[in-house]
Design a protein around this motif. Structure first.
Motif, PDB file in Angstrom:
ATOM      1  N   LYS A   1       5.474   1.808  13.619  1.00  0.00           N
ATOM      2  CA  LYS A   1       5.007   1.401  12.417  1.00  0.00           C
ATOM      3  C   LYS A   1       5.453   2.434  11.173  1.00  0.00           C
ATOM      4  CE  LYS A   1       1.260  -0.407  12.536  1.00  0.00           C
ATOM      5  NZ  LYS A   1      -0.273  -0.813  12.497  1.00  0.00           N
ATOM      6  N   SER A   2       5.795   3.784  11.535  1.00  0.00           N
ATOM      7  CA  SER A   2       6.276   4.636  10.590  1.00  0.00           C
ATOM      8  C   SER A   2       7.705   4.679  10.582  1.00  0.00           C
ATOM      9  CB  SER A   2       5.560   5.793  10.893  1.00  0.00           C
ATOM     10  OG  SER A   2       6.025   6.414  12.299  1.00  0.00           O
ATOM     11  N   VAL A   3       8.390   4.317  11.787  1.00  0.00           N
ATOM     12  CA  VAL A   3       9.785   4.476  12.018  1.00  0.00           C
ATOM     13  C   VAL A   3      10.595   2.996  11.394  1.00  0.00           C
ATOM     14  CG1 VAL A   3      11.569   4.608  13.483  1.00  0.00           C
ATOM     15  CG2 VAL A   3       9.731   6.154  13.825  1.00  0.00           C
ATOM     16  N   VAL A   4      10.127   2.110  11.925  1.00  0.00           N
ATOM     17  CA  VAL A   4      10.834   0.675  11.457  1.00  0.00           C
ATOM     18  C   VAL A   4      10.425   0.417   9.929  1.00  0.00           C
ATOM     19  CG1 VAL A   4      10.640  -1.806  11.868  1.00  0.00           C
ATOM     20  CG2 VAL A   4      10.201  -0.182  13.729  1.00  0.00           C
ATOM     21  N   THR A   5      11.603   0.023   9.514  1.00  0.00           N
ATOM     22  CA  THR A   5      11.754  -0.291   7.980  1.00  0.00           C
ATOM     23  C   THR A   5      11.800  -1.687   8.014  1.00  0.00           C
ATOM     24  OG1 THR A   5      14.050   0.259   7.888  1.00  0.00           O
ATOM     25  CG2 THR A   5      12.531   1.913   7.317  1.00  0.00           C
ATOM     26  N   ARG A   6      11.175  -2.293   7.039  1.00  0.00           N
ATOM     27  CA  ARG A   6      11.304  -3.761   6.379  1.00  0.00           C
ATOM     28  C   ARG A   6      12.209  -4.032   5.283  1.00  0.00           C
ATOM     29  NH1 ARG A   6       8.496  -7.940   8.661  1.00  0.00           N
ATOM     30  NH2 ARG A   6       8.526 -10.089   7.188  1.00  0.00           N
ATOM     31  N   PRO A   7      13.479  -4.379   5.368  1.00  0.00           N
ATOM     32  CA  PRO A   7      14.260  -4.671   4.257  1.00  0.00           C
ATOM     33  C   PRO A   7      13.799  -5.609   3.279  1.00  0.00           C
ATOM     34  CG  PRO A   7      15.367  -5.411   5.913  1.00  0.00           C
ATOM     35  CD  PRO A   7      14.134  -4.844   6.675  1.00  0.00           C
ATOM     36  N   ASP A   8      14.069  -5.466   1.978  1.00  0.00           N
ATOM     37  CA  ASP A   8      13.815  -6.493   1.110  1.00  0.00           C
ATOM     38  C   ASP A   8      15.109  -7.679   1.090  1.00  0.00           C
ATOM     39  OD1 ASP A   8      13.455  -8.351  -0.827  1.00  0.00           O
ATOM     40  OD2 ASP A   8      13.711  -6.773  -2.639  1.00  0.00           O
ATOM     41  N   LEU A   9      14.955  -8.742   1.834  1.00  0.00           N
ATOM     42  CA  LEU A   9      15.959  -9.662   1.883  1.00  0.00           C
ATOM     43  C   LEU A   9      15.712 -10.948   0.940  1.00  0.00           C
ATOM     44  CD1 LEU A   9      15.914  -9.667   6.024  1.00  0.00           C
ATOM     45  CD2 LEU A   9      17.580  -8.645   4.147  1.00  0.00           C
ATOM     46  N   ASP A  10      15.228 -10.586   0.214  1.00  0.00           N
ATOM     47  CA  ASP A  10      14.930 -11.686  -1.097  1.00  0.00           C
ATOM     48  C   ASP A  10      14.325 -13.121  -0.399  1.00  0.00           C
ATOM     49  OD1 ASP A  10      14.989 -12.543  -3.747  1.00  0.00           O
ATOM     50  OD2 ASP A  10      17.090 -13.644  -3.344  1.00  0.00           O
ATOM     51  N   VAL A  11      13.023 -12.560   0.274  1.00  0.00           N
ATOM     52  CA  VAL A  11      12.436 -13.859   0.893  1.00  0.00           C
ATOM     53  C   VAL A  11      11.130 -14.000   0.170  1.00  0.00           C
ATOM     54  CG1 VAL A  11      11.024 -14.691   2.889  1.00  0.00           C
ATOM     55  CG2 VAL A  11      13.192 -13.498   3.254  1.00  0.00           C
ATOM     56  N   THR A  12      10.641 -14.974  -0.489  1.00  0.00           N
ATOM     57  CA  THR A  12       9.812 -15.261  -1.439  1.00  0.00           C
ATOM     58  C   THR A  12       8.249 -15.069  -0.470  1.00  0.00           C
ATOM     59  OG1 THR A  12      10.956 -17.119  -2.518  1.00  0.00           O
ATOM     60  CG2 THR A  12       8.421 -17.088  -2.820  1.00  0.00           C
ATOM     61  N   GLY A  13       7.647 -14.215  -1.244  1.00  0.00           N
ATOM     62  CA  GLY A  13       6.134 -13.863  -0.875  1.00  0.00           C
ATOM     63  C   GLY A  13       6.261 -12.817   0.244  1.00  0.00           C
ATOM     64  N   SER A  14       7.303 -12.551   0.740  1.00  0.00           N
ATOM     65  CA  SER A  14       7.535 -11.382   1.602  1.00  0.00           C
ATOM     66  C   SER A  14       7.631  -9.948   0.819  1.00  0.00           C
ATOM     67  CB  SER A  14       8.716 -11.426   2.553  1.00  0.00           C
ATOM     68  OG  SER A  14       8.659 -10.308   3.773  1.00  0.00           O
ATOM     69  N   THR A  15       6.971  -8.811   1.623  1.00  0.00           N
ATOM     70  CA  THR A  15       7.228  -7.649   0.974  1.00  0.00           C
ATOM     71  C   THR A  15       8.010  -6.610   1.901  1.00  0.00           C
ATOM     72  OG1 THR A  15       5.173  -6.696   1.938  1.00  0.00           O
ATOM     73  CG2 THR A  15       4.800  -7.917   0.038  1.00  0.00           C
ATOM     74  N   THR A  16       8.317  -5.434   1.291  1.00  0.00           N
ATOM     75  CA  THR A  16       9.037  -4.527   2.512  1.00  0.00           C
ATOM     76  C   THR A  16       7.691  -3.617   3.124  1.00  0.00           C
ATOM     77  OG1 THR A  16       8.854  -2.836   0.256  1.00  0.00           O
ATOM     78  CG2 THR A  16      10.835  -4.534   0.749  1.00  0.00           C
ATOM     79  N   HIS A  17       6.591  -4.124   2.812  1.00  0.00           N
ATOM     80  CA  HIS A  17       5.394  -3.053   3.460  1.00  0.00           C
ATOM     81  C   HIS A  17       5.619  -3.450   5.200  1.00  0.00           C
ATOM     82  CE1 HIS A  17       1.993  -1.370   4.764  1.00  0.00           C
ATOM     83  NE2 HIS A  17       1.552  -2.560   5.470  1.00  0.00           N
ATOM     84  N   ASN A  18       5.983  -2.436   6.015  1.00  0.00           N
ATOM     85  CA  ASN A  18       6.062  -2.930   7.224  1.00  0.00           C
ATOM     86  C   ASN A  18       4.695  -2.556   8.080  1.00  0.00           C
ATOM     87  OD1 ASN A  18       7.378  -2.835   9.920  1.00  0.00           O
ATOM     88  ND2 ASN A  18       6.769  -0.883  10.364  1.00  0.00           N
ATOM     89  N   SER A  19       4.498  -3.515   8.840  1.00  0.00           N
ATOM     90  CA  SER A  19       3.195  -3.729   9.748  1.00  0.00           C
ATOM     91  C   SER A  19       3.427  -3.966  10.942  1.00  0.00           C
ATOM     92  CB  SER A  19       2.238  -4.749   9.188  1.00  0.00           C
ATOM     93  OG  SER A  19       2.955  -5.879   9.214  1.00  0.00           O
ATOM     94  N   PHE A  20       4.768  -3.773  11.657  1.00  0.00           N
ATOM     95  CA  PHE A  20       5.394  -3.868  12.841  1.00  0.00           C
ATOM     96  C   PHE A  20       5.215  -2.539  13.845  1.00  0.00           C
ATOM     97  CE2 PHE A  20       8.393  -4.019  16.353  1.00  0.00           C
ATOM     98  CZ  PHE A  20       8.339  -5.414  16.630  1.00  0.00           C
ATOM     99  N   PRO A  21       4.495  -2.651  14.859  1.00  0.00           N
ATOM    100  CA  PRO A  21       3.717  -3.916  15.357  1.00  0.00           C
ATOM    101  C   PRO A  21       2.327  -3.532  15.147  1.00  0.00           C
ATOM    102  CG  PRO A  21       4.125  -2.238  17.015  1.00  0.00           C
ATOM    103  CD  PRO A  21       4.564  -1.711  15.771  1.00  0.00           C
ATOM    104  N   SER A  22       1.325  -4.456  15.561  1.00  0.00           N
ATOM    105  CA  SER A  22      -0.058  -4.310  15.363  1.00  0.00           C
ATOM    106  C   SER A  22      -0.607  -3.379  16.188  1.00  0.00           C
ATOM    107  CB  SER A  22      -0.758  -5.485  15.325  1.00  0.00           C
ATOM    108  OG  SER A  22      -2.239  -5.525  15.469  1.00  0.00           O
ATOM    109  N   GLY A  23      -1.489  -2.163  15.551  1.00  0.00           N
ATOM    110  CA  GLY A  23      -2.221  -1.283  16.382  1.00  0.00           C
ATOM    111  C   GLY A  23      -3.390  -2.039  17.084  1.00  0.00           C
ATOM    112  N   HIS A  24      -4.231  -2.713  16.584  1.00  0.00           N
ATOM    113  CA  HIS A  24      -5.427  -3.389  17.052  1.00  0.00           C
ATOM    114  C   HIS A  24      -4.910  -4.425  18.369  1.00  0.00           C
ATOM    115  CE1 HIS A  24      -7.455  -2.261  13.217  1.00  0.00           C
ATOM    116  NE2 HIS A  24      -8.528  -2.750  13.627  1.00  0.00           N
TER     117      HIS A  24
END
Length: 209
Positions: A112-135
């Motif tokens: 979760k700290s290493v993977v980056t989520r790029p801004d690909l101009d997807v409506t509603g999507s954010t660059t906040h990375n939550s991959f993968p789920s700890g729970h």
């Protein structure tokens, strides 16, 4: 006959390691497709259920996640795994299960700290990375840890409801708006890969003979 048993043991161990590799590859593909492509981000966003859409469902999801994320609950379950392993003569398997849990949770945090989520101009999507789920990683690891200390004959009976529980926790993270579908899949694959190695190290293949 002894030679046949040894061959089957080697085949079982190789199968577990191949399954671990398959899970790792699945994890990488899930990340590449859902996190790093516009189509994947769009599908993630489409399937994400934000909080507040259904008050009852959101409340139930939050209640479930509060239990799953409670350190005391996790400690009690892991303690039960250790005790069950010691009483059944599967201490090595129980220890492997505890290591499996720790590695799965730590692995999820690292990714979760290493993977980056790029801004690909997807409506509603954010660059906040939550991959993968700890729970979800923790829940899946708990299920696998329990399976490790169970006799081979009853593992399937526990695996089905256990997997259903992990899926339910994954759905709860999506309903609460905490995680995307890719986060859930990635967490299960991560714990699955580590779980296969844990079964191999604990001699799970020999116990299935």
């Amino acid at each position: 006959m002894v030679t046949d048993v040894r061959a089957r043991t080697r085949d079982g161990g190789a199968g577990l390691l191949l399954a671990a590799v398959a899970c790792v590859l699945g994890l990488l593909v899930t990340c590449a497709v859902f996190v790093w492509t516009p189509a994947g981000q769009e599908l993630d966003q489409l399937l994400l259920a934000g909080p507040g859409r259904d008050g009852a469902a959101d409340g139930a999801a939050m209640a479930l996640l509060s239990v799953v994320g409670d350190p005391l609950v996790l400690a009690v379950v892991l303690g039960g795994v250790l005790v069950a392993g010691m009483l059944s003569g599967r201490t090595r398997a129980a220890l492997a299960g505890i290591v499996l849990f720790g590695c799965s949770v730590a692995g999820a945090r690292v990714l979760k700290s290493v993977v980056t989520r790029p801004d690909l101009d997807v409506t509603g999507s954010t660059t906040h990375n939550s991959f993968p789920s700890g729970h979800v990683a923790a829940t899946t690891a708990i299920v696998l840890a329990v399976l490790l200390v169970l006799p081979a004959k009853v593992r399937w009976w526990a695996a089905v409801p256990g997997l259903a529980g992990a899926v339910l926790v994954g759905a709860a993270t999506m309903i609460a708006g905490w995680h995307r579908l890719s986060d859930v899949l990635g967490a299960m694959l991560l714990a699955g890969a580590i779980g296969c190695v844990a079964f191999w190290s604990a001699g799970g293949a020999r116990r299935r003979l």
